[in-house]
Design a protein around this motif. Structure first.
Motif, PDB file in Angstrom:
ATOM      1  N   PRO A  81       0.826  -1.219   0.000  1.00 65.11           N
ATOM      2  CA  PRO A  81       0.000   0.000   0.000  1.00 65.11           C
ATOM      3  C   PRO A  81       0.852   1.257   0.000  1.00 65.11           C
ATOM      4  O   PRO A  81       0.516   2.229  -0.657  1.00 65.11           O
ATOM      5  CB  PRO A  81      -0.799  -0.112   1.289  1.00 65.11           C
ATOM      6  CG  PRO A  81      -0.826  -1.545   1.601  1.00 65.11           C
ATOM      7  CD  PRO A  81       0.422  -2.140   1.040  1.00 65.11           C
ATOM      8  N   TRP A  82       1.934   1.194   0.712  1.00 61.63           N
ATOM      9  CA  TRP A  82       2.704   2.425   0.891  1.00 61.63           C
ATOM     10  C   TRP A  82       3.465   2.834  -0.368  1.00 61.63           C
ATOM     11  O   TRP A  82       3.857   3.975  -0.510  1.00 61.63           O
ATOM     12  CB  TRP A  82       3.616   2.300   2.105  1.00 61.63           C
ATOM     13  CG  TRP A  82       2.735   2.064   3.295  1.00 61.63           C
ATOM     14  CD1 TRP A  82       2.559   0.908   3.958  1.00 61.63           C
ATOM     15  CD2 TRP A  82       1.820   3.003   3.871  1.00 61.63           C
ATOM     16  NE1 TRP A  82       1.593   1.055   4.930  1.00 61.63           N
ATOM     17  CE2 TRP A  82       1.138   2.334   4.900  1.00 61.63           C
ATOM     18  CE3 TRP A  82       1.515   4.342   3.619  1.00 61.63           C
ATOM     19  CZ2 TRP A  82       0.167   2.959   5.670  1.00 61.63           C
ATOM     20  CZ3 TRP A  82       0.538   4.959   4.400  1.00 61.63           C
ATOM     21  CH2 TRP A  82      -0.127   4.261   5.411  1.00 61.63           C
ATOM     22  N   TYR A 124       1.930   2.920  -3.156  1.00 64.05           N
ATOM     23  CA  TYR A 124       0.921   3.745  -3.807  1.00 64.05           C
ATOM     24  C   TYR A 124       0.655   5.037  -3.034  1.00 64.05           C
ATOM     25  O   TYR A 124       0.313   6.057  -3.602  1.00 64.05           O
ATOM     26  CB  TYR A 124      -0.388   2.962  -3.955  1.00 64.05           C
ATOM     27  CG  TYR A 124      -0.318   1.878  -4.985  1.00 64.05           C
ATOM     28  CD1 TYR A 124      -0.811   2.078  -6.260  1.00 64.05           C
ATOM     29  CD2 TYR A 124       0.257   0.648  -4.685  1.00 64.05           C
ATOM     30  CE1 TYR A 124      -0.739   1.087  -7.218  1.00 64.05           C
ATOM     31  CE2 TYR A 124       0.328  -0.351  -5.635  1.00 64.05           C
ATOM     32  CZ  TYR A 124      -0.166  -0.131  -6.903  1.00 64.05           C
ATOM     33  OH  TYR A 124      -0.087  -1.097  -7.851  1.00 64.05           O
ATOM     34  N   LEU A 125       0.775   4.937  -1.719  1.00 65.55           N
ATOM     35  CA  LEU A 125       0.441   6.096  -0.901  1.00 65.55           C
ATOM     36  C   LEU A 125       1.631   7.016  -0.672  1.00 65.55           C
ATOM     37  O   LEU A 125       1.480   8.154  -0.240  1.00 65.55           O
ATOM     38  CB  LEU A 125      -0.127   5.646   0.448  1.00 65.55           C
ATOM     39  CG  LEU A 125      -1.339   4.718   0.371  1.00 65.55           C
ATOM     40  CD1 LEU A 125      -1.916   4.497   1.766  1.00 65.55           C
ATOM     41  CD2 LEU A 125      -2.419   5.301  -0.535  1.00 65.55           C
ATOM     42  N   PRO A 151       3.673   8.753  -2.664  1.00 67.71           N
ATOM     43  CA  PRO A 151       3.684  10.091  -3.268  1.00 67.71           C
ATOM     44  C   PRO A 151       2.802  11.067  -2.502  1.00 67.71           C
ATOM     45  O   PRO A 151       3.200  12.208  -2.250  1.00 67.71           O
ATOM     46  CB  PRO A 151       3.143   9.858  -4.680  1.00 67.71           C
ATOM     47  CG  PRO A 151       3.359   8.425  -4.953  1.00 67.71           C
ATOM     48  CD  PRO A 151       3.294   7.712  -3.636  1.00 67.71           C
ATOM     49  N   ALA A 152       1.604  10.599  -2.134  1.00 71.65           N
ATOM     50  CA  ALA A 152       0.694  11.478  -1.392  1.00 71.65           C
ATOM     51  C   ALA A 152       1.304  11.873  -0.057  1.00 71.65           C
ATOM     52  O   ALA A 152       1.277  13.043   0.341  1.00 71.65           O
ATOM     53  CB  ALA A 152      -0.650  10.793  -1.184  1.00 71.65           C
ATOM     54  N   VAL A 170       3.936  14.466  -0.302  1.00 73.36           N
ATOM     55  CA  VAL A 170       3.478  15.843  -0.503  1.00 73.36           C
ATOM     56  C   VAL A 170       2.853  16.382   0.785  1.00 73.36           C
ATOM     57  O   VAL A 170       3.100  17.512   1.194  1.00 73.36           O
ATOM     58  CB  VAL A 170       2.469  15.921  -1.667  1.00 73.36           C
ATOM     59  CG1 VAL A 170       1.770  17.267  -1.684  1.00 73.36           C
ATOM     60  CG2 VAL A 170       3.182  15.687  -2.988  1.00 73.36           C
ATOM     61  N   LEU A 171       2.044  15.534   1.443  1.00 75.13           N
ATOM     62  CA  LEU A 171       1.292  16.027   2.609  1.00 75.13           C
ATOM     63  C   LEU A 171       2.195  16.293   3.812  1.00 75.13           C
ATOM     64  O   LEU A 171       2.011  17.271   4.527  1.00 75.13           O
ATOM     65  CB  LEU A 171       0.195  15.026   2.987  1.00 75.13           C
ATOM     66  CG  LEU A 171      -0.947  14.918   1.983  1.00 75.13           C
ATOM     67  CD1 LEU A 171      -1.968  13.909   2.444  1.00 75.13           C
ATOM     68  CD2 LEU A 171      -1.607  16.279   1.776  1.00 75.13           C
ATOM     69  N   PRO A 181       5.517  17.221   4.185  1.00 73.10           N
ATOM     70  CA  PRO A 181       6.221  18.501   4.248  1.00 73.10           C
ATOM     71  C   PRO A 181       5.296  19.714   4.189  1.00 73.10           C
ATOM     72  O   PRO A 181       5.665  20.775   4.666  1.00 73.10           O
ATOM     73  CB  PRO A 181       7.153  18.475   3.033  1.00 73.10           C
ATOM     74  CG  PRO A 181       6.689  17.386   2.177  1.00 73.10           C
ATOM     75  CD  PRO A 181       5.889  16.438   2.998  1.00 73.10           C
ATOM     76  N   LEU A 182       4.087  19.535   3.622  1.00 73.59           N
ATOM     77  CA  LEU A 182       3.226  20.708   3.471  1.00 73.59           C
ATOM     78  C   LEU A 182       2.269  20.908   4.632  1.00 73.59           C
ATOM     79  O   LEU A 182       1.679  21.962   4.789  1.00 73.59           O
ATOM     80  CB  LEU A 182       2.443  20.622   2.170  1.00 73.59           C
ATOM     81  CG  LEU A 182       3.267  21.073   0.964  1.00 73.59           C
ATOM     82  CD1 LEU A 182       2.607  20.702  -0.332  1.00 73.59           C
ATOM     83  CD2 LEU A 182       3.509  22.575   1.031  1.00 73.59           C
ATOM     84  N   PHE A 183       2.081  19.875   5.443  1.00 75.34           N
ATOM     85  CA  PHE A 183       1.229  20.038   6.610  1.00 75.34           C
ATOM     86  C   PHE A 183       2.018  19.791   7.886  1.00 75.34           C
ATOM     87  O   PHE A 183       2.040  20.614   8.785  1.00 75.34           O
ATOM     88  CB  PHE A 183       0.020  19.104   6.538  1.00 75.34           C
ATOM     89  CG  PHE A 183      -0.976  19.526   5.517  1.00 75.34           C
ATOM     90  CD1 PHE A 183      -1.997  20.395   5.851  1.00 75.34           C
ATOM     91  CD2 PHE A 183      -0.870  19.092   4.212  1.00 75.34           C
ATOM     92  CE1 PHE A 183      -2.909  20.817   4.895  1.00 75.34           C
ATOM     93  CE2 PHE A 183      -1.779  19.508   3.259  1.00 75.34           C
ATOM     94  CZ  PHE A 183      -2.790  20.363   3.601  1.00 75.34           C
ATOM     95  N   VAL A 235       0.096  12.433  -7.838  1.00 82.11           N
ATOM     96  CA  VAL A 235       0.118  11.976  -6.455  1.00 82.11           C
ATOM     97  C   VAL A 235      -1.213  11.329  -6.040  1.00 82.11           C
ATOM     98  O   VAL A 235      -1.231  10.344  -5.318  1.00 82.11           O
ATOM     99  CB  VAL A 235       0.457  13.180  -5.547  1.00 82.11           C
ATOM    100  CG1 VAL A 235       0.193  12.863  -4.115  1.00 82.11           C
ATOM    101  CG2 VAL A 235       1.896  13.590  -5.758  1.00 82.11           C
ATOM    102  N   TYR A 263      -5.549   2.796  -5.171  1.00 84.36           N
ATOM    103  CA  TYR A 263      -5.237   1.709  -4.248  1.00 84.36           C
ATOM    104  C   TYR A 263      -6.222   1.654  -3.087  1.00 84.36           C
ATOM    105  O   TYR A 263      -6.669   0.576  -2.696  1.00 84.36           O
ATOM    106  CB  TYR A 263      -3.806   1.848  -3.719  1.00 84.36           C
ATOM    107  CG  TYR A 263      -3.289   0.544  -3.191  1.00 84.36           C
ATOM    108  CD1 TYR A 263      -2.741  -0.393  -4.050  1.00 84.36           C
ATOM    109  CD2 TYR A 263      -3.402   0.218  -1.845  1.00 84.36           C
ATOM    110  CE1 TYR A 263      -2.308  -1.614  -3.598  1.00 84.36           C
ATOM    111  CE2 TYR A 263      -2.970  -1.007  -1.370  1.00 84.36           C
ATOM    112  CZ  TYR A 263      -2.423  -1.918  -2.256  1.00 84.36           C
ATOM    113  OH  TYR A 263      -2.002  -3.128  -1.800  1.00 84.36           O
TER     114      TYR A 263
END
Lengths: 316, 300
Positions: free
Chosen positions: A32-33, A35-36, A38-39, A42-43, A45-47, B112, B119
């Protein structure tokens, strides 16, 4: 890689699977990770980082002198918060923010719901026109929307003064009148979401339910309160919470229309106050403290939102 | 909930009809005709009131510079010069910045959000719910409250006053909507379809690209346009993170027309029209589907 599609077993929790294939288990837990990632990349460092930084700066004495390196950065614990809580200005801004948001939520919902009902009953042409108007208000940058409304209420050139025949009345002088005009602009921007959502909801109510209400002699008003509202309650809850969050976040309209908070900051809301404190007066530590308070308030509202989602039977 | 509002409230369909936009109003024999007239009239009136600011914006943008003080409602001649000014002044450069930021954030979100949404829609795994909730929470957050932290971060990485900082922030803060709406679309596509394509010898990726993605295309387009519009309209982050005029997006650059004592209305509105029209057109394409994403999950 192919197992994901072939084996329905993959849907099950990989950890609970039989202990025959150890390496596969490890891969299954990791997949799973991939696929997850990239998200997350991004999240985080930005949150994560900005929130950490916000919290950190809020317990430091951090101003222009520290930024330029003239003075060392010093840890002052909760002094920034103490300064805020001891400041009358903070409390009046907080009160204004809450009151402003509350009025906006009610106004947006009233306008949105009324127009949703109108939409269901209007003919094709007026309905299209109303949808177009809503879309135009919804999509527009809040920056340009704010400037038009500013112009409409301009003391010398504004159409409102021309039509009313009053010369040179400054609509942005009195605190409450200003809040009223800014509020109208915000409602103009935010009613379409409520209208379109509730309209879709009403459309989904089976026709025979509304017909039965009509046959029983229910007026439009009764139908709305006794049939539509109860049936759409979960949807309405979500719309209300979304509206609370949005109206609490108002920045652009206040910043642009009142030139950064109005005369002597009488039209400040928390967001603009934090911005002005941090970037206007270079009180970064103090501004961070306001940001932390704001974030905490939003977090609480968000938890209510998630609870409402669960209540509405949503399987996340 | 799931039984009442669900089926039609823009629940994404893999095929066929997605919205009921064209649905006829229910016949209502009980209401007398006069009510219909009142409702139509009020709809026209409200539509007019809400469209009115745009009328003012366009008319003012077309007004000659010396006619602003006149008490006439219509300009005597249409002055296109305010629009041509836009292109000759530096604003064309700001429009270019806006375009780059909006396009960049959209691409970032696509890269992203797609794998994550796909998934989480297809597989159940430990941490799935936690992941989706964290994503949902980020949708509720806002850059404004965290501005000092964001500024500090980009300052440390030397990204202040670059379009990269704007692309990253806009991408990050719009990720949640994209993940949720794509998740809903992928969930609505029967996995049997994908499996059938796989068995037919398309391969795993072939099945994904020839069957699943085309079926989810409305969702993908909705997510893309929504991100594009949000990034295009963004104001406060750009206001904070950009310092030089040529690096500012249009929304911030237009704000400089508003002086303390004087506002250059004609040029401001010419720029506003140019900043507004594209997003309204784009939004018209996705309006009905957006609702599903914004009420994330409640409409599933």
């Amino acid at each position: 890689m192919t197992t994901a599609l072939k084996a329905p077993a993959d849907r099950r929790d990989p950890v609970r699977r039989g202990g025959t294939a150890r390496p596969r288990r490890a891969r299954g837990a990791l997949r799973p990770w991939i696929y997850l990632l990239p998200a997350a990349a991004v999240l985080l460092p930005l949150f994560g980082y900005p929130i950490y930084m916000l919290g950190l700066l809020s317990v430091f004495d951090y101003r222009q002198a520290q930024v330029s390196g003239g003075e060392p950065t010093s840890f002052i614990g909760f002094e920034n918060y103490a300064t805020l809580f001891g400041d009358e200005k903070f409390w009046s801004v907080l009160a204004a923010t809450v009151a402003f948001a509350a009025v906006l939520v009610v106004a947006t919902l009233a306008v949105g719901a009324a127009l949703a009902v109108v939409l269901t009953r209007a003919g094709r042409v007026p309905r299209l026109l109303l949808s177009l108007a809503a879309m135009a208000a919804w999509a527009a940058p809040s920056m340009t929307g704010s400037t038009v409304w500013m112009f409409l209420f301009d003391s010398d050139l504004g159409l409102v003064n021309q039509v009313l025949g009053i010369e040179g009345y400054n609509w942005f002088y009195d605190q409450w009148v200003t809040f009223g005009i800014v509020g109208a602009t915000v409602v103009w921007h935010s009613f379409p979401f409520v209208m379109v959502t509730l309209y879709a909801g009403i459309q989904a109510i089976p026709g025979h339910v509304l017909e039965a209400a009509a046959l029983d002699g229910a007026s439009a008003w009764q139908t709305f309160w006794r049939v539509i509202v109860p049936m759409l309650r979960p949807l309405i809850t979500i719309v209300v919470i979304q509206s609370i969050i949005w109206d609490f976040k108002i920045f652009t309209q206040i910043y642009v229309m009142t030139n950064g908070g109005g005369i002597a900051g009488q039209n400040l809301v928390l967001n603009v106050y934090a911005f002005q404190t941090a970037f206007g007066s270079s009180e970064y530590g103090l501004g961070s403290a306001i940001g932390v308070i704001m974030t905490l308030i939003l977090l609480v509202v968000t938890l209510f939102y998630i609870r409402a989602l669960y209540r509405s039977g949503e399987k996340l | 909930m799931t039984t009442t509002t669900t089926p039609t409230v823009s629940r994404p369909r893999a095929s066929g009809q997605v919205s009921r936009h064209g649905g006829r109003p229910r016949p209502n024999r009980v209401l007398p005709k006069i009510k219909t007239v009142i409702i139509a009239a009020s709809a026209y009136l409200v539509a007019f009131i809400f469209l009115f600011p745009y009328l003012v914006m366009i008319l003012t943008a077309l007004r000659p510079q010396d006619e602003l003080q006149d008490a006439t409602y219509l300009p005597s001649t249409f002055a296109w010069s305010n629009f041509t000014n836009f292109w000759t002044s530096g604003l064309a450069g700001n429009l270019w910045v806006t375009l780059q930021v909006a396009a960049g954030s959209t691409i970032l979100v696509l890269i992203v959000a797609l794998p994550a949404a796909y998934y989480t829609a297809r597989h159940n795994f430990r941490g799935r719910t936690a992941f989706l909730i964290v994503v949902l929470i980020t949708q509720m957050f806002q850059p404004t409250a965290m501005l000092v932290g964001i500024y500090r971060e980009f300052y440390q990485f030397g990204l202040i006053d670059t379009i990269w900082s704007l692309i990253l922030v806009n991408g990050g803060f719009n990720l949640a909507f994209a993940v949720w709406i794509l998740n809903a679309y992928f969930s609505s596509i029967p996995r049997e379809l994908e499996e059938a394509a796989f068995i037919d010898g398309n391969g795993r990726w072939g099945a994904l690209f020839r069957v699943t993605l085309p079926l989810a295309l409305p969702g993908v387009i909705t997510a893309l346009i929504f991100t594009f519009i949000a990034a295009w309209n963004e104001f406060v982050v750009a206001l904070t993170l950009t310092t030089s005029p040529e690096n500012q997006p249009l929304t911030v650059a237009l704000n400089s027309f508003i002086g303390q004592y004087e506002v250059d209305w004609q040029n401001l509105f010419a720029g506003s029209v140019i900043a507004t029209i594209p997003v309204i057109i784009l939004f018209a394409l996705i309006e009905r589907k957006v609702v599903g994403g914004l009420t994330a999950g409640s409409i599933k």
